[in-house]
Design an enzyme around this catalytic site. Structure first.
Site, mmCIF file in Angstrom:
data_model
loop_
_atom_site.group_PDB
_atom_site.id
_atom_site.type_symbol
_atom_site.label_atom_id
_atom_site.label_comp_id
_atom_site.label_asym_id
_atom_site.label_seq_id
_atom_site.Cartn_x
_atom_site.Cartn_y
_atom_site.Cartn_z
ATOM 1 N N HIS A 71 0.841 -1.199 0.000
ATOM 2 C CA HIS A 71 0.000 0.000 0.000
ATOM 3 C C HIS A 71 0.875 1.248 0.000
ATOM 4 C CE1 HIS A 71 0.510 0.882 4.361
ATOM 5 N NE2 HIS A 71 0.380 -0.424 4.555
ATOM 6 N N ASP A 73 -0.132 4.388 0.948
ATOM 7 C CA ASP A 73 -0.452 5.423 1.937
ATOM 8 C C ASP A 73 0.254 5.168 3.258
ATOM 9 O OD1 ASP A 73 -2.227 3.150 2.106
ATOM 10 O OD2 ASP A 73 -3.462 4.256 3.530
ATOM 11 N N ASP A 103 6.483 0.568 6.811
ATOM 12 C CA ASP A 103 5.044 0.361 6.579
ATOM 13 C C ASP A 103 4.549 1.266 5.456
ATOM 14 O OD1 ASP A 103 2.430 -0.531 6.934
ATOM 15 O OD2 ASP A 103 2.019 0.854 8.568
ATOM 16 N N GLU A 135 -5.054 1.901 2.359
ATOM 17 C CA GLU A 135 -5.062 0.704 3.201
ATOM 18 C C GLU A 135 -5.322 1.073 4.647
ATOM 19 O OE1 GLU A 135 -3.268 -2.353 5.913
ATOM 20 O OE2 GLU A 135 -2.731 -0.239 5.657
ATOM 21 N N GLU A 136 -4.737 2.188 5.080
ATOM 22 C CA GLU A 136 -4.861 2.592 6.480
ATOM 23 C C GLU A 136 -6.292 3.034 6.837
ATOM 24 O OE1 GLU A 136 -2.567 1.980 8.441
ATOM 25 O OE2 GLU A 136 -0.635 2.100 7.423
ATOM 26 N N GLU A 163 3.875 -6.495 3.972
ATOM 27 C CA GLU A 163 3.803 -5.791 5.260
ATOM 28 C C GLU A 163 4.988 -6.202 6.137
ATOM 29 O OE1 GLU A 163 1.808 -3.512 6.407
ATOM 30 O OE2 GLU A 163 -0.123 -3.627 5.356
ATOM 31 N N HIS A 357 3.707 3.255 12.455
ATOM 32 C CA HIS A 357 2.817 4.284 13.006
ATOM 33 C C HIS A 357 3.456 5.108 14.122
ATOM 34 C CE1 HIS A 357 -1.064 1.954 11.611
ATOM 35 N NE2 HIS A 357 -0.100 1.979 10.691
#
Length: 384
Positions: A71, A73, A103, A135-136, A163, A357
């Site tokens: 992903h 984003d 990530d 995705e988030e 991931e 994150h």
């Protein structure tokens, strides 16, 4: 190859593809890189036109290829205390710092850096690239891409989702269902609470029901569950509403999620909440205000990745990495969406989810190197 990949990753980190913003510049950049390697590239924009998925193919035009998925984003950096610019990759002591390094732009960079070699070797089996948006926010891009892939005859049969797993093979994770439940009451003066419908108080009752269901779900855990915890979980993320101490709140919202280990648990929770609202909460609310209401908005319902046998993706990755098994994880990914299309799917990528994150997110250089080695070995399997 490692230096080239780090340079590419630096460029990808410089695209501030926070989920609230556009990812088009990064997607177009990746498309140009893949086209230069000889790939057929399709870019699919979302209905608003500000975001897009990329789907590209190298090798023969046939079904049964291998998909490399990531992903585009990243999560926000606001209110996080970074020691360096999160969108300018910094290398210190063998670690690559920047938002999205693990990530999951590290895997994307490795896949695209390897594209020329993959193109050279993909003479018998195609390799595909899927880079998605949002995705988030609930795997919105992957779900849109799935609708496109359902119509294609050259659909891949194997999916590797990169991931961050420290290059461990992951064959299962729970689903992730996210909701916002909106309460409409009747405002009034706080000195006469019985003359209004307090949306916040009914939201509190709803949260209390969620807590009851959370406990009941523990008793529904499958005996052979491999997840930690083994049961379906519920989390209340936020309860908002009201404007002042002395005003009966007319609006409230509960943001909540569940992580089902089986779809029957999701059905159990949703059916219970529907009956609870229809038979208990709404009659009380509408006895005072006929316009009172409770509406649940589906933010996203992302299916889990179910451990399956046989699993060609797992067999391939075990051979490539030397692992003798596969694990499960509690966090969600896009893998279950690809599995729902009939692909065998696993998750395997560089970096640790423990860094995702967080401020000063990083990817270890040796993890990136291991990923490149895996992709190099994978390329050998693409030959005729």
């Amino acid at each position: 190859m490692l230096d080239d990949t780090k340079a590419l990753l630096r460029q990808l980190i410089a695209f501030p593809t926070v989920s609230t913003d556009s990812n088009l510049a990064m997607i177009e950049f990746l498309g140009e890189r893949l086209e230069a390697a000889g790939a057929k590239v399709d870019i699919h924009r979302d209905p608003g036109g500000a975001k897009a998925n990329l789907y590209a193919t190298l090798g023969p035009d046939r079904a049964g290829g291998i998909l490399l998925s990531g992903h585009s984003d990243v999560v926000p950096v606001a209110d996080q205390n970074w020691s360096s610019d999160p969108f300018a990759m910094a290398e210190r002591d063998g670690l690559l710092y920047g938002r999205g390094t693990c990530d999951m732009k590290g895997f994307i960079a490795a896949s695209v850096a390897m594209a020329p070699l993959l193109a050279e070797r993909a003479t018998g089996r195609p390799v595909h690239f899927a880079f998605t948006h949002d995705e988030e926010l609930g795997c919105l891009g992957a779900q849109a891409l799935a609708q496109v892939l359902r119509t294609r005859e050259d659909r891949p049969s194997v999916a590797i989702i990169g991931e961050p797993t420290m290059m461990r093979i992951i064959e299962g994770h729970k689903g992730c269902y996210e909701y916002s439940t909106h309460f409409t009451g009747l405002e009034g003066h706080g000195s006469a609470p019985d003359r209004g419908v307090n949306a916040v108080e009914y939201a509190v009752r709803y949260v209390a029901r969620l807590l009851e269901l959370r406990e009941k779900l523990k008793g529904r855990a499958p005996a052979d569950s491999r997840f930690d915890p083994p049961w379906t979980t519920i989390n209340t993320g936020a309860l908002t509403g009201g404007v002042a101490h002395n005003v009966i709140p007319g609006k409230a919202r509960v943001d909540w999620e569940m992580r089902p280990v089986q779809t029957s648990d999701a059905d159990f929770v949703k059916d219970d909440l529907r009956r609870y609202c229809e038979h208990e909460l709404l009659p009380l609310m509408r006895a005072v205000s006929p316009d009172a209401d409770i509406v649940t908005e589906v933010i996203g319902e992302v299916v889990g990745l179910v451990p399956a046998e046989p699993n060609e993706a797992k067999a391939i990755l075990m051979e490539l990495t030397g692992a003798n098994g596969a694990d499960t994880v509690p966090f969600g990914t896009e893998a279950g969406i690809f599995q729902s299309l009939g692909m065998s799917a696993v998750i395997c990528g560089p970096g640790s989810i423990e860094q995702a994150h967080k401020p000063d997110e990083f990817l270890a250089v040796d993890q990136l190197d291991q990923c490149l080695a895996m992709l190099d070995r994978l390329s050998e399997r693409l030959k005729a």
